[in-house]
Design a protein around this motif. Structure first.
Motif, short mmCIF file in Angstrom:
data_model
loop_
_atom_site.label_atom_id
_atom_site.label_comp_id
_atom_site.label_asym_id
_atom_site.label_seq_id
_atom_site.Cartn_x
_atom_site.Cartn_y
_atom_site.Cartn_z
N ALA A 56 0.83 -1.21 0.00
CA ALA A 56 0.00 0.00 0.00
C ALA A 56 0.86 1.26 0.00
CB ALA A 56 -0.93 -0.01 1.21
N GLU A 57 1.96 1.22 0.73
CA GLU A 57 2.85 2.39 0.79
C GLU A 57 3.51 2.66 -0.56
OE1 GLU A 57 3.18 -0.25 2.99
OE2 GLU A 57 2.03 0.69 4.60
N GLN A 61 3.11 5.96 -3.06
CA GLN A 61 4.28 6.70 -3.56
C GLN A 61 4.28 6.74 -5.08
OE1 GLN A 61 7.64 4.63 -1.93
NE2 GLN A 61 7.33 5.41 0.14
N ALA A 62 3.97 5.62 -5.71
CA ALA A 62 3.94 5.55 -7.17
C ALA A 62 2.80 6.40 -7.73
CB ALA A 62 3.79 4.09 -7.62
N ARG A 63 1.65 6.39 -7.05
CA ARG A 63 0.52 7.21 -7.50
C ARG A 63 0.91 8.68 -7.51
NH1 ARG A 63 -2.88 10.64 -5.88
NH2 ARG A 63 -2.21 10.54 -3.73
N LYS A 64 1.51 9.13 -6.43
CA LYS A 64 1.92 10.53 -6.35
C LYS A 64 2.97 10.87 -7.40
CE LYS A 64 0.91 11.23 -1.45
NZ LYS A 64 1.50 11.46 -0.12
N ILE A 73 -3.18 -2.18 -7.48
CA ILE A 73 -2.23 -3.27 -7.72
C ILE A 73 -3.00 -4.40 -8.39
CG2 ILE A 73 -0.80 -5.03 -6.63
CD1 ILE A 73 -0.05 -2.98 -4.51
N LEU A 74 -2.47 -4.89 -9.49
CA LEU A 74 -3.10 -5.98 -10.23
C LEU A 74 -2.26 -7.24 -10.10
CD1 LEU A 74 -4.13 -4.08 -13.48
CD2 LEU A 74 -5.58 -4.69 -11.54
#
Length: 105
Positions: A56-57, A61-64, A73-74
């Protein structure tokens, strides 16, 4: 004649007010995206996540970093719909849960 003009004036006023609306976003959801991309995903910003364990963390971070409004996440056998969402980041993980791909959609 008067009814037609009144109806057109009401329709025009409603259109103008609808264009000024905020879209219902109260600011309590996802943080604002990076300036200049309008919340659209740029997967190259999330390439740092490849090779790391999906969490989740890391997802946040990747989204931002990608400027996306949402992310997911797939896993290898997840069932997903085929619609393309330009504001969504996908982190694809392998059977061990390690990120193998970052893409938008």
């Amino acid at each position: 004649m008067f009814r037609t003009r009144a109806s057109l004036a009401t329709l025009l006023l409603a259109s103008v007010l609808a264009g000024c609306s905020s879209g219902g976003h109260s600011g309590g959801g996802a943080p604002a995206a990076a300036a200049g991309n309008d919340g659209r995903c740029d997967a190259s910003g999330a390439d740092f996540a490849i090779g790391k364990p999906g969490s989740a963390e890391l997802l946040e971070q990747a989204r931002k970093a990608s400027g996306s409004q949402m992310a997911r996440i797939l896993k290898p056998h997840d069932v997903v719909t085929l619609e393309y969402r330009s504001e969504r980041l996908n982190l694809n993980v392998d059977e061990r849960g390690v990120v193998i791909r970052a893409n938008c959609g």
